[in-house]
Design a protein around this motif. Structure first.
Motif, PDB file in Angstrom:
ATOM      1  N   LEU A  38       1.116  -1.359   0.297  1.00  0.00           N
ATOM      2  CA  LEU A  38      -0.381   0.291   0.000  1.00  0.00           C
ATOM      3  C   LEU A  38       0.646   1.556   0.183  1.00  0.00           C
ATOM      4  CD1 LEU A  38      -3.271   0.804   1.978  1.00  0.00           C
ATOM      5  CD2 LEU A  38      -1.691   2.418   1.846  1.00  0.00           C
ATOM      6  N   VAL A  39       2.099   1.548   0.820  1.00  0.00           N
ATOM      7  CA  VAL A  39       2.838   2.917   0.701  1.00  0.00           C
ATOM      8  C   VAL A  39       3.801   2.137  -0.486  1.00  0.00           C
ATOM      9  CG1 VAL A  39       5.174   3.170   1.840  1.00  0.00           C
ATOM     10  CG2 VAL A  39       3.568   2.415   3.038  1.00  0.00           C
ATOM     11  N   ILE A  40       4.048   1.758  -0.983  1.00  0.00           N
ATOM     12  CA  ILE A  40       4.652   1.922  -2.168  1.00  0.00           C
ATOM     13  C   ILE A  40       3.808   2.215  -3.086  1.00  0.00           C
ATOM     14  CG2 ILE A  40       5.594   0.508  -3.927  1.00  0.00           C
ATOM     15  CD1 ILE A  40       6.845  -1.379  -1.818  1.00  0.00           C
ATOM     16  N   LEU A  41       2.993   1.606  -3.350  1.00  0.00           N
ATOM     17  CA  LEU A  41       1.690   1.815  -4.573  1.00  0.00           C
ATOM     18  C   LEU A  41       1.398   3.046  -4.156  1.00  0.00           C
ATOM     19  CD1 LEU A  41      -0.527  -1.493  -5.169  1.00  0.00           C
ATOM     20  CD2 LEU A  41       1.317  -0.255  -6.282  1.00  0.00           C
ATOM     21  N   ALA A  47       3.800  10.091  -6.704  1.00  0.00           N
ATOM     22  CA  ALA A  47       5.257  11.131  -7.839  1.00  0.00           C
ATOM     23  C   ALA A  47       3.982  11.426  -8.649  1.00  0.00           C
ATOM     24  CB  ALA A  47       5.544  10.000  -7.601  1.00  0.00           C
ATOM     25  N   CYS A  48       3.261  10.588  -9.283  1.00  0.00           N
ATOM     26  CA  CYS A  48       2.751  11.156 -10.723  1.00  0.00           C
ATOM     27  C   CYS A  48       2.060  12.401  -9.834  1.00  0.00           C
ATOM     28  CB  CYS A  48       1.568   9.749 -10.882  1.00  0.00           C
ATOM     29  SG  CYS A  48       2.752   8.229 -11.806  1.00  0.00           S
ATOM     30  N   THR A  49       1.210  12.295  -8.867  1.00  0.00           N
ATOM     31  CA  THR A  49       0.284  13.848  -8.949  1.00  0.00           C
ATOM     32  C   THR A  49       1.005  15.396  -8.969  1.00  0.00           C
ATOM     33  OG1 THR A  49      -0.910  12.991  -7.216  1.00  0.00           O
ATOM     34  CG2 THR A  49      -0.576  14.962  -7.258  1.00  0.00           C
ATOM     35  N   GLY A  50       2.669  14.725  -8.354  1.00  0.00           N
ATOM     36  CA  GLY A  50       3.813  16.143  -7.825  1.00  0.00           C
ATOM     37  C   GLY A  50       4.378  16.347  -9.527  1.00  0.00           C
ATOM     38  N   VAL A  51       4.438  15.517 -10.612  1.00  0.00           N
ATOM     39  CA  VAL A  51       4.350  15.970 -11.821  1.00  0.00           C
ATOM     40  C   VAL A  51       4.056  17.361 -12.518  1.00  0.00           C
ATOM     41  CG1 VAL A  51       5.257  14.986 -14.448  1.00  0.00           C
ATOM     42  CG2 VAL A  51       5.273  12.760 -12.218  1.00  0.00           C
ATOM     43  N   PHE A  52       3.277  17.714 -12.022  1.00  0.00           N
ATOM     44  CA  PHE A  52       2.432  18.947 -12.696  1.00  0.00           C
ATOM     45  C   PHE A  52       3.219  19.703 -11.956  1.00  0.00           C
ATOM     46  CE2 PHE A  52       0.070  22.716 -12.245  1.00  0.00           C
ATOM     47  CZ  PHE A  52      -0.108  22.372 -13.591  1.00  0.00           C
ATOM     48  N   ALA A  53       4.232  19.520 -11.250  1.00  0.00           N
ATOM     49  CA  ALA A  53       4.803  20.959 -10.481  1.00  0.00           C
ATOM     50  C   ALA A  53       6.405  21.065 -10.373  1.00  0.00           C
ATOM     51  CB  ALA A  53       5.127  20.703  -8.336  1.00  0.00           C
ATOM     52  N   VAL A  54       6.787  19.792 -10.852  1.00  0.00           N
ATOM     53  CA  VAL A  54       8.070  20.058 -11.401  1.00  0.00           C
ATOM     54  C   VAL A  54       7.921  20.925 -12.942  1.00  0.00           C
ATOM     55  CG1 VAL A  54       9.699  18.645 -12.378  1.00  0.00           C
ATOM     56  CG2 VAL A  54       8.654  17.693 -10.500  1.00  0.00           C
ATOM     57  N   ILE A  55       6.941  20.238 -13.774  1.00  0.00           N
ATOM     58  CA  ILE A  55       7.144  20.332 -15.140  1.00  0.00           C
ATOM     59  C   ILE A  55       6.651  22.241 -15.445  1.00  0.00           C
ATOM     60  CG2 ILE A  55       5.921  19.935 -17.199  1.00  0.00           C
ATOM     61  CD1 ILE A  55       8.377  18.026 -16.713  1.00  0.00           C
ATOM     62  N   THR A  56       5.920  22.730 -14.311  1.00  0.00           N
ATOM     63  CA  THR A  56       5.125  23.878 -14.472  1.00  0.00           C
ATOM     64  C   THR A  56       6.033  24.878 -14.009  1.00  0.00           C
ATOM     65  OG1 THR A  56       2.866  23.096 -14.442  1.00  0.00           O
ATOM     66  CG2 THR A  56       3.405  25.188 -14.321  1.00  0.00           C
ATOM     67  N   ARG A  57       6.643  24.769 -12.558  1.00  0.00           N
ATOM     68  CA  ARG A  57       7.590  25.424 -12.174  1.00  0.00           C
ATOM     69  C   ARG A  57       9.629  25.191 -13.336  1.00  0.00           C
ATOM     70  NH1 ARG A  57       6.515  26.912  -7.931  1.00  0.00           N
ATOM     71  NH2 ARG A  57       5.006  25.485  -6.404  1.00  0.00           N
ATOM     72  N   SER A  75       4.261  15.381  -2.270  1.00  0.00           N
ATOM     73  CA  SER A  75       3.358  14.172  -2.582  1.00  0.00           C
ATOM     74  C   SER A  75       3.467  12.994  -2.280  1.00  0.00           C
ATOM     75  CB  SER A  75       3.197  14.616  -3.963  1.00  0.00           C
ATOM     76  OG  SER A  75       2.430  16.002  -4.306  1.00  0.00           O
ATOM     77  N   THR A  76       4.477  12.542  -2.907  1.00  0.00           N
ATOM     78  CA  THR A  76       5.143  11.489  -2.683  1.00  0.00           C
ATOM     79  C   THR A  76       5.280  10.637  -1.531  1.00  0.00           C
ATOM     80  OG1 THR A  76       6.486  11.596  -4.328  1.00  0.00           O
ATOM     81  CG2 THR A  76       7.001   9.400  -3.069  1.00  0.00           C
ATOM     82  N   ALA A  77       5.440  11.480  -0.028  1.00  0.00           N
ATOM     83  CA  ALA A  77       4.929  10.997   1.181  1.00  0.00           C
ATOM     84  C   ALA A  77       3.484  11.199   1.648  1.00  0.00           C
ATOM     85  CB  ALA A  77       6.126  12.031   1.694  1.00  0.00           C
ATOM     86  N   LYS A  78       3.070  12.238   1.035  1.00  0.00           N
ATOM     87  CA  LYS A  78       1.376  12.485   1.710  1.00  0.00           C
ATOM     88  C   LYS A  78       0.276  11.426   0.960  1.00  0.00           C
ATOM     89  CE  LYS A  78       2.273  17.728   2.167  1.00  0.00           C
ATOM     90  NZ  LYS A  78       1.308  19.156   1.458  1.00  0.00           N
ATOM     91  N   ALA A 123      -4.135   0.317  -5.658  1.00  0.00           N
ATOM     92  CA  ALA A 123      -3.885   0.030  -7.212  1.00  0.00           C
ATOM     93  C   ALA A 123      -4.238   0.444  -8.037  1.00  0.00           C
ATOM     94  CB  ALA A 123      -4.008  -1.302  -6.944  1.00  0.00           C
ATOM     95  N   VAL A 124      -6.024   0.817  -8.102  1.00  0.00           N
ATOM     96  CA  VAL A 124      -6.098   1.250  -9.094  1.00  0.00           C
ATOM     97  C   VAL A 124      -5.675   2.923  -9.495  1.00  0.00           C
ATOM     98  CG1 VAL A 124      -8.338   2.594  -9.436  1.00  0.00           C
ATOM     99  CG2 VAL A 124      -8.776  -0.032  -8.429  1.00  0.00           C
ATOM    100  N   LEU A 125      -5.249   3.305  -7.878  1.00  0.00           N
ATOM    101  CA  LEU A 125      -4.336   5.242  -8.221  1.00  0.00           C
ATOM    102  C   LEU A 125      -3.337   4.599  -9.300  1.00  0.00           C
ATOM    103  CD1 LEU A 125      -5.246   8.114  -7.628  1.00  0.00           C
ATOM    104  CD2 LEU A 125      -4.337   6.846  -5.341  1.00  0.00           C
ATOM    105  N   ALA A 126      -2.663   4.100  -8.389  1.00  0.00           N
ATOM    106  CA  ALA A 126      -1.883   3.865  -8.962  1.00  0.00           C
ATOM    107  C   ALA A 126      -1.554   3.464 -11.378  1.00  0.00           C
ATOM    108  CB  ALA A 126      -0.834   2.559  -8.545  1.00  0.00           C
ATOM    109  N   SER A 127      -2.650   2.860 -11.305  1.00  0.00           N
ATOM    110  CA  SER A 127      -2.611   2.514 -12.423  1.00  0.00           C
ATOM    111  C   SER A 127      -3.154   3.736 -12.887  1.00  0.00           C
ATOM    112  CB  SER A 127      -3.382   1.149 -12.609  1.00  0.00           C
ATOM    113  OG  SER A 127      -4.982   1.642 -12.753  1.00  0.00           O
ATOM    114  N   LEU A 128      -4.001   4.959 -12.525  1.00  0.00           N
ATOM    115  CA  LEU A 128      -4.398   5.972 -13.550  1.00  0.00           C
ATOM    116  C   LEU A 128      -3.469   7.186 -13.121  1.00  0.00           C
ATOM    117  CD1 LEU A 128      -7.260   6.554 -11.793  1.00  0.00           C
ATOM    118  CD2 LEU A 128      -7.102   5.825 -14.537  1.00  0.00           C
ATOM    119  N   GLY A 129      -1.849   7.231 -12.825  1.00  0.00           N
ATOM    120  CA  GLY A 129      -0.967   7.411 -12.205  1.00  0.00           C
ATOM    121  C   GLY A 129      -0.454   7.779 -13.560  1.00  0.00           C
TER     122      GLY A 129
END
Length: 270
Positions: A38-41, A47-57, A75-78, A123-129
């Protein structure tokens, strides 16, 4: 670690929640390994959620790229923390609801079941990542990416809670019927038919569940959704507003649903 992902595969395929396995009120899954999975997924989804911040900034000002990476790590930790805190807040009410309907599940088995449901969500959320990351790379609209993440989390939550409800229904059926309704008579004894392995979300045919049981657990699903939504608001930001400096946690204000309404208004207003 491989055992943990194999256990998750058994949960997703419905092998861990077959009627014979639930008849004694036991959930045969390694909860400790599933928590690690669960923690890994969750970290992958975060991390996929936080990609937007890296690209935009980096696109706006390469000098501020470090804040984007800080947001990605946050985001990866939260995301795992979000689901673990929501479980901590809502688990006591689920156990009480489960006891009220006369289930044989003890607290340990109930915890295993909820962990399995959260693993389904992750699992679903990571697959949508990858889909979320793709749109993060291809758009600069902060309201759009915010709503996209809300939709992804809503889909994951709906499927995970559907798994939980369906498993609780199967548990009630397995405990109510000592002999299956479609058992065959051989001589003077009833021989239960072989059980096919239904999917994790597949409804059990020819078996009904007390409507009061369904109502009680659907109420808990609403409670879980409300707590999870507000918990995500408390732990924000997950995406990171490109017009604001990075901060790990923001001050308390408003609530989750108002923020979603404002993002929807900004995205579709002319």
């Amino acid at each position: 670690m491989i055992r943990g992902f194999k256990a998750l595969d058994r949960v997703l395929r419905g092998e861990a929640t077959r009627l014979p396995a639930l008849r004694d009120g036991n959930i045969d899954i390694p909860a400790g390994l599933l928590i690690i999975v669960l923690v890994i997924l969750g970290m992958v989804a975060g991390a996929c959620t936080g990609v937007f911040a890296v690209i935009t900034r980096y696109h706006d000002d390469p000098a501020n790229a470090m804040m984007g990476w800080e947001q990605l790590l946050a985001s990866t930790a939260k995301v795992p923390v979000l689901f673990c805190f929501t479980l901590l807040v809502t688990f006591p009410s689920l156990y009480v609801f489960n006891a009220l309907v006369g289930s044989r599940l003890n607290m340990r088995s109930m915890l295993r079941l909820v962990v399995a449901a959260l693993c389904v969500m992750m699992a679903v959320l990571a697959s949508l990542g990858p889909i979320v990351a793709f749109f993060a790379v291809s758009t600069t609209s902060y309201p759009f990416i915010k709503l996209l993440n809300v939709v992804a989390y809503a889909i994951a939550g709906a499927l995970g809670l559907s798994f939980l409800l369906q498993t609780l229904h199967r548990l009630s059926i397995a405990q109510m019927n000592e002999v299956p309704l479609d058992a065959e008579v051989v001589g003077e004894t009833q021989v239960p038919p072989p059980y096919p392995t239904p999917g994790a979300l597949e409804r059990t045919r020819n078996r009904a569940v007390d409507p009061r049981v369904r109502t009680i657990f659907r109420i808990w699903v609403v409670v879980f959704g409300l707590v999870g939504a507000q918990m995500s608001w408390i732990l924000r930001p997950f995406i990171g507003d490109p017009n604001k400096p990075f901060t790990f946690l923001r001050e308390r204000e408003s609530h989750f649903f108002q923020a979603v309404a404002e993002a929807f208004h900004k995205l579709f207003s002319w």
